[in-house]
Design an enzyme around this catalytic site. Structure first.
Site, mmCIF file in Angstrom:
data_model
loop_
_atom_site.group_PDB
_atom_site.id
_atom_site.type_symbol
_atom_site.label_atom_id
_atom_site.label_comp_id
_atom_site.label_asym_id
_atom_site.label_seq_id
_atom_site.Cartn_x
_atom_site.Cartn_y
_atom_site.Cartn_z
ATOM 1 N N CYS A 91 46.424 91.020 72.005
ATOM 2 C CA CYS A 91 46.711 90.409 70.699
ATOM 3 C C CYS A 91 45.971 89.079 70.857
ATOM 4 C CB CYS A 91 48.299 90.208 70.291
ATOM 5 S SG CYS A 91 49.043 91.712 70.464
ATOM 6 N N ALA A 92 44.601 89.109 70.472
ATOM 7 C CA ALA A 92 44.026 87.889 71.129
ATOM 8 C C ALA A 92 43.768 86.788 70.029
ATOM 9 C CB ALA A 92 42.661 88.340 71.581
ATOM 10 N N GLY B 250 41.986 83.443 69.151
ATOM 11 C CA GLY B 250 41.252 83.486 70.475
ATOM 12 C C GLY B 250 41.240 82.278 71.305
ATOM 13 N N GLY B 251 42.368 81.547 71.269
ATOM 14 C CA GLY B 251 42.573 80.273 72.182
ATOM 15 C C GLY B 251 42.845 80.687 73.289
ATOM 16 N N LYS B 252 44.017 81.159 73.724
ATOM 17 C CA LYS B 252 44.506 81.715 75.125
ATOM 18 C C LYS B 252 43.424 82.575 75.454
ATOM 19 C CE LYS B 252 49.316 81.552 73.762
ATOM 20 N NZ LYS B 252 49.163 81.458 72.585
ATOM 21 N N GLU C 220 42.074 92.647 68.923
ATOM 22 C CA GLU C 220 42.704 91.999 67.840
ATOM 23 C C GLU C 220 42.632 93.245 66.819
ATOM 24 O OE1 GLU C 220 44.592 90.646 65.092
ATOM 25 O OE2 GLU C 220 44.192 89.498 67.136
ATOM 26 N N ASP D 85 50.777 88.428 73.644
ATOM 27 C CA ASP D 85 51.112 87.285 73.029
ATOM 28 C C ASP D 85 51.422 87.733 71.769
ATOM 29 O OD1 ASP D 85 51.593 84.879 71.664
ATOM 30 O OD2 ASP D 85 49.520 84.083 71.579
ATOM 31 N N CYS E 248 55.591 82.348 70.425
ATOM 32 C CA CYS E 248 55.760 80.968 69.907
ATOM 33 C C CYS E 248 57.301 80.866 69.067
ATOM 34 C CB CYS E 248 54.435 80.620 69.367
ATOM 35 S SG CYS E 248 54.548 78.756 69.205
#
Length: 577
Positions: free
Chosen positions: A359-360, A363-365, A384, A441, A494
């Protein structure tokens, strides 16, 4: 008189509000903010906006009209009242740009479900605000959003109708005015004058008179008096915390339960709520092997305290940095950096060349994982579900070497099918090959990032979480399906909410052929150490959590804003059996 006379560095968020640095004109005549004097009631309140019961108001009015000898004074006597220094002809007809920007951002948040952190930077650039006014607009925007619950409780004492019955535009202007009166170093007359001007220019003269009358009622009490009044009228402790710390009551309850479930004292909830209401410092990360933080350091950034390759930045617009514009340095919360590094560095037996971020988006991680993998000869597949978010992932991964990553668009629950439709993956591996390391994520409530997205606290409700739980479990099960035996899977969310964290872990262990590992140790191992070699990360393990089917020494890990200065990230590391 300028509305920007005060030095920017002296402004900020605080209840004391010393008078040495006031935005909006002359020094504050009250000095250290004692009990307020009521300004003139120029608006037509018609008895509608009074904060006291009718009998108390009557007595108050009579007392205020009598002189020292007990005789009734002329109502027009004004020597003891505080007025704007500007004559009527000199009062602002249009709000200054900083306040107008804050209003437009709040309007976009309210009407378009926008996120302030995405809208505000564009609005600041469009209005061409200088650094000082940009800082003022930022604090005004985020501070108003964070404290919305408290401000609505105050406004309820000053109007004759339920707050939710006030028109949206008028209510937004009122909240902006209350924030200036309650929590910024703005003199009352400047806050009133500029907020009324904002209402006049954006909504109309009639609403401006209403705003003027209501805000003058607000200004009759000091911030301390308002907080004391709100606390005294709360029926219980949970409601008091919800009103004083400006969080929905259900969020306060869930935070208190989460603290206990993760092995912390429920009494820490007040510190957690306060941490949510602080303006977070921007965290930077350099992509390993691609970027460096030297330019950011030269611009005033300081090295991060928890993880290598990070920095804290408080020097304004990030777009001024070339390394940020090129994508090799980016803003990313330290919690996100830690969980990505923990997955990348956890011990793994066997091949280690194919990684997946299920679940990109945005795109940060994925970018950090991809950069770490590229240094070790691993390739990354970033998936995604939504095309527009997949495009964000492509942009985020663009700085990585060509051939080290692939971006897919498809439902994460159908990742096996999506992969089977690809002829070739990066390198020589077939599309059907299994992965060695997988990041899951999951979409979540986002309760762990309320300090960065303050408007989210007012949009969420418990039903949202209940609807997400089946999706979260299904995504993990899909990830396990494409992970090789012995491979590692990181479940990340999160949120500290127990339903999205520990309850899901229980379900995963019951329904998926995996083993929970020592997640706390994996997270601690990638944090910086002190002079004695001890990890600087502490208090993240869940020592009381021992689900059936967990491995020996198994733990999950929860980060906290009030303990670690990060978003409330949850991390659970599993090995595929």
């Amino acid at each position: 008189m300028s509305a920007h006379d005060a030095p920017r560095a002296a402004r900020g968020h605080g209840k004391g509000r010393p008078s040495s640095a006031n935005r909006g004109g002359t020094p504050n005549p009250r000095g250290s903010r004692g009990k307020r004097s009521a300004g003139p009631q120029t608006g037509n309140t018609s008895g509608s906006y009074r904060g006291r019961p009718a009998q108390e108001n009557s007595a108050h009015d009579k007392e205020s009209r009598r002189n020292a000898k007990g005789r009734e004074r002329n109502r027009k006597a004004v020597k003891d009242r505080v007025f704007s220094d500007a004559a009527p002809s000199q009062r602002a007809r249009r709000a200054d740009k900083a306040r107008a920007v804050a209003y437009q951002v709040l309007l976009a948040v309210a009407h378009e479900d926008s996120y302030a952190n995405l809208v505000l930077p564009k609005a600041i650039r469009t209005a061409r605000l200088d650094a000082r006014d940009a800082g003022f607009a930022t604090e005004l925007t985020y501070g108003t959003l964070r404290n919305q619950g408290t401000y609505d409780a105050i406004l309820a004492h000053c109007v004759d109708r339920p707050v939710e019955k006030i028109g949206t535009k008028i209510l937004l202007v009122l909240r902006l005015g209350v924030h200036q009166l309650m929590a910024m170093r703005v003199p009352d007359h400047a806050a009133l004058n500029q907020t009324v001007a904002l209402a006049r220019s954006e909504i109309g003269i009639g609403p401006a008179n209403f705003v003027n009358a209501v805000l003058r009622r607000v200004s009759e009490r000091s911030p301390e008096e308002w907080h004391e009044l709100i606390a005294s009228q709360a029926p219980d402790e949970l409601t008091r915390l919800a009103l004083e710390k400006s969080h929905p009551a259900w969020v306060v309850r869930s935070f208190r339960q989460a603290l206990a479930a993760h092995g912390r004292a429920p009494s820490e909830v007040e510190q957690l709520l306060e941490a949510d209401n602080l303006s977070p410092v921007v965290n930077l990360v350099e992509l390993p092997g691609l970027g460096t933080l030297d330019e950011a350091r030269a611009a005033g950034a300081s090295d991060g305290e928890l993880v290598q390759g990070s920095a804290l930045y408080a020097s304004g617009d990030l777009a001024r940095l070339e390394t940020v514009r090129s994508g090799v340095v980016r803003a990313q919360d330290v919690g996100s950096q830690l969980v990505a590094r923990a997955l990348a560095d956890a011990p793994l037996e066997g091949p280690d060349s194919r990684w997946l971020d299920l679940c990109a988006g945005p795109g940060g991680k994925a970018a950090l994982l991809g950069a770490l993998g590229a240094q070790r000869g691993a390739t990354l597949v970033a998936n995604e579900s939504a095309e527009h978010r997949a495009e964000l992932v492509r942009r985020s991964l663009a700085p990585l070497p060509e051939g080290t990553y692939t971006v897919l668009t498809g439902d994460g629950r159908e990742i096996a099918s999506t992969l089977s439709q690809q002829k070739k993956m990066p390198g020589s591996a077939e599309a059907s090959a299994l992965f060695d390391r997988v990041m899951v994520d999951v979409p979540c409530s986002g309760l762990g990032a309320l300090r960065r997205r303050p408007e989210a606290r007012w949009r969420k409700n418990p039903r949202d979480i209940a609807e997400l739980l089946p999706l979260q479990l299904s995504l993990f099960q899909a990830a396990a399906e494409v992970t090789r035996p012995g491979g590692l899977i990181a479940y990340v969310t999160c949120s500290p909410h127990t339903a999205e964290t520990q309850s899901i872990v229980h379900d995963i262990l019951r329904k998926t052929d995996v083993t929970l590992l020592d997640s706390g140790a994996a997270l601690t191992s990638v944090a910086l150490t002190d002079d004695r070699g001890q990890s600087l990360l502490a208090g993240e393990k869940d020592p009381s959590f021992s689900p059936d089917g967990a491995g020996q020494g198994a733990t999950t890990a929860q980060l906290w804003p009030h303990i670690h200065g990060t978003d409330a990230m949850f991390f659970a590391l599993f090995r595929k059996n």
